[in-house]
Design a protein around this motif. Structure first.
Motif, mmCIF file in Angstrom:
data_model
loop_
_atom_site.group_PDB
_atom_site.id
_atom_site.type_symbol
_atom_site.label_atom_id
_atom_site.label_comp_id
_atom_site.label_asym_id
_atom_site.label_seq_id
_atom_site.Cartn_x
_atom_site.Cartn_y
_atom_site.Cartn_z
ATOM 1 N N LYS A 239 0.859 -1.176 0.000
ATOM 2 C CA LYS A 239 0.000 0.000 0.000
ATOM 3 C C LYS A 239 0.898 1.228 0.000
ATOM 4 N N VAL A 240 0.693 2.118 -0.955
ATOM 5 C CA VAL A 240 1.568 3.276 -1.130
ATOM 6 C C VAL A 240 0.848 4.551 -0.716
ATOM 7 N N SER A 241 1.436 5.293 0.202
ATOM 8 C CA SER A 241 0.957 6.619 0.586
ATOM 9 C C SER A 241 2.123 7.588 0.434
ATOM 10 N N ALA A 242 1.855 8.863 0.687
ATOM 11 C CA ALA A 242 2.922 9.857 0.590
ATOM 12 C C ALA A 242 2.718 10.934 1.650
ATOM 13 N N CYS A 243 3.777 11.221 2.394
ATOM 14 C CA CYS A 243 3.787 12.318 3.358
ATOM 15 C C CYS A 243 5.241 12.588 3.721
ATOM 16 N N GLY A 244 5.499 13.752 4.285
ATOM 17 C CA GLY A 244 6.869 14.094 4.615
ATOM 18 C C GLY A 244 7.775 14.140 3.405
#
Length: 359
Positions: A239-244
């Motif tokens: 599962k791919v998310s994005a933050c920072g």
């Protein structure tokens, strides 16, 4: 005479009508990787279908045509892998395809016109498949993705397509992309909402990471390796998310998904089992140890992109013109054949490539 005059007038009228279309086609050819519904290069009115040989090979590997699919791309090796879910419920490698051409160098794409083929995690839905692409058939990677857009990266129409020409895309030859297209289309028709594409600079082993340890892209590549390792260890799509300002994988943000890829990551917990977390940490230590033990070596550099050794051998023996005819039904030229033959080579640490320009 009357018939001849009539035919001449009709011919002139057709030429006038076609002139804008021809001009558009020429312009699109000059811009590199573009997919359009109006092209003169359509080799078939129907998209490719799964061959009996492909379905038989799937059956041997306990896979079905409608089973979910996942694609991995490796620049340095110039290879594209197609993975499918088998009877175990996990992904297994179906086939590795040699890549005929990619452009740019190792590293992510950041701006329009930089000739860079993208690196990162992408998701392709049915609407991103193009059966009437400039280069036979294609699918759009969806660059820039959410993270890349937030970082200000620019560019569009980055494809996996046919032929052997690239200015930011991954060119697989007409034969190769036709088979890949049929496989992913069958999975999407079978119920998979979208399939994941993982694009890497190279196979992300500790040895390869150590070889490139001085590259300014290493912090980004270490992030990519987290997703690479997750898939390698579990055979399940991460599962791919994005933050920072980075990708994060298999995180549970308890319904509070990151508001922006640029914002700090909100509190969350990993979905990975403790044993898997330990394996991921072991992989990170391997990279650190390999980087500290490895002697300083010249990094692999690229004049302009790469080509699989099997195709480079054909190019060297047959020349660009003959090769183009063998890999594309429309005989599109091989892009920058001299650069393909020079790939890759060891460059001095202070070597800098010439300024990238479009084809």
């Amino acid at each position: 005479m009357i018939a001849s005059s009539f035919l001449n007038r009709q011919s002139l009228r057709v030429r006038r009508l076609l002139a804008p279309v021809m001009t558009m086609a020429v312009c699109m050819l000059l811009t590199g990787c573009v997919a359009s519904d109006m092209m003169l290069s359509d080799v078939s009115s129907e998209p490719p279908k799964l061959s009996s040989a492909v379905t038989a090979e799937m059956a041997k590997k306990a896979m079905t045509p409608d089973a979910p699919v996942l694609v991995r791309i490796f620049k340095q090796e110039s290879e594209l892998e197609v993975w499918k879910v088998d009877k175990t419920g996990n992904y297994a490698l179906f086939k590795t395809y040699p890549m005929c051409r990619w452009s740019g160098k190792l590293g992510p794409k950041t701006s329009d016109g930089d000739r860079q083929a993208p690196e990162g995690f992408y998701h392709v839905s049915a609407g991103m498949l193009n059966p009437k692409s400039q280069y036979y058939v294609s699918f759009n990677l969806g660059y820039p993705n959410r993270l890349e857009s937030a970082l200000g990266y620019t560019g569009d129409a980055l494809m996996v397509h046919g032929a052997c020409s690239s200015s930011g895309c991954y060119a697989m030859t007409d034969q190769g992309v036709g088979e890949i297209y049929a496989i992913v289309q069958a999975a999407l028709k079978g119920g998979q909402e979208r399939f994941q594409v993982q694009a890497f600079p190279f196979r992300m082993t500790a040895k390869n990471m150590a070889q490139h340890r001085d590259d300014p892209n290493m912090p980004f590549w270490r992030t990519l390796k987290e997703g690479y390792d997750l898939f390698a260890l579990t055979r399940r799509q991460p599962k791919v998310s994005a933050c920072g300002r980075r990708y994060v994988f298999n995180m549970d943000f308890q319904g509070n998904e990151p508001a922006s890829p640029l914002a700090a990551c909100p509190p969350g917990t990993t979905q990975n089992a403790p044993a898997l977390v330990a394996q991921l940490e072991a992989e990170r230590r391997k990279v650190d140890e390999a980087s500290s033990e490895s002697r300083s070596v010249a990094a692999l550099s690229y004049v302009d992109g790469g080509m699989h050794p099997s195709f480079r051998s054909i190019l060297k023996n047959q020349g660009a013109t003959k090769m183009a005819k063998s890999v594309s039904g429309i005989s599109y030229p091989v892009s920058r054949p001299e650069a393909a033959l020079a790939d890759p080579y060891s460059a001095p640490r202070n070597w800098k490539p010439r300024e990238a320009v479009k084809d």
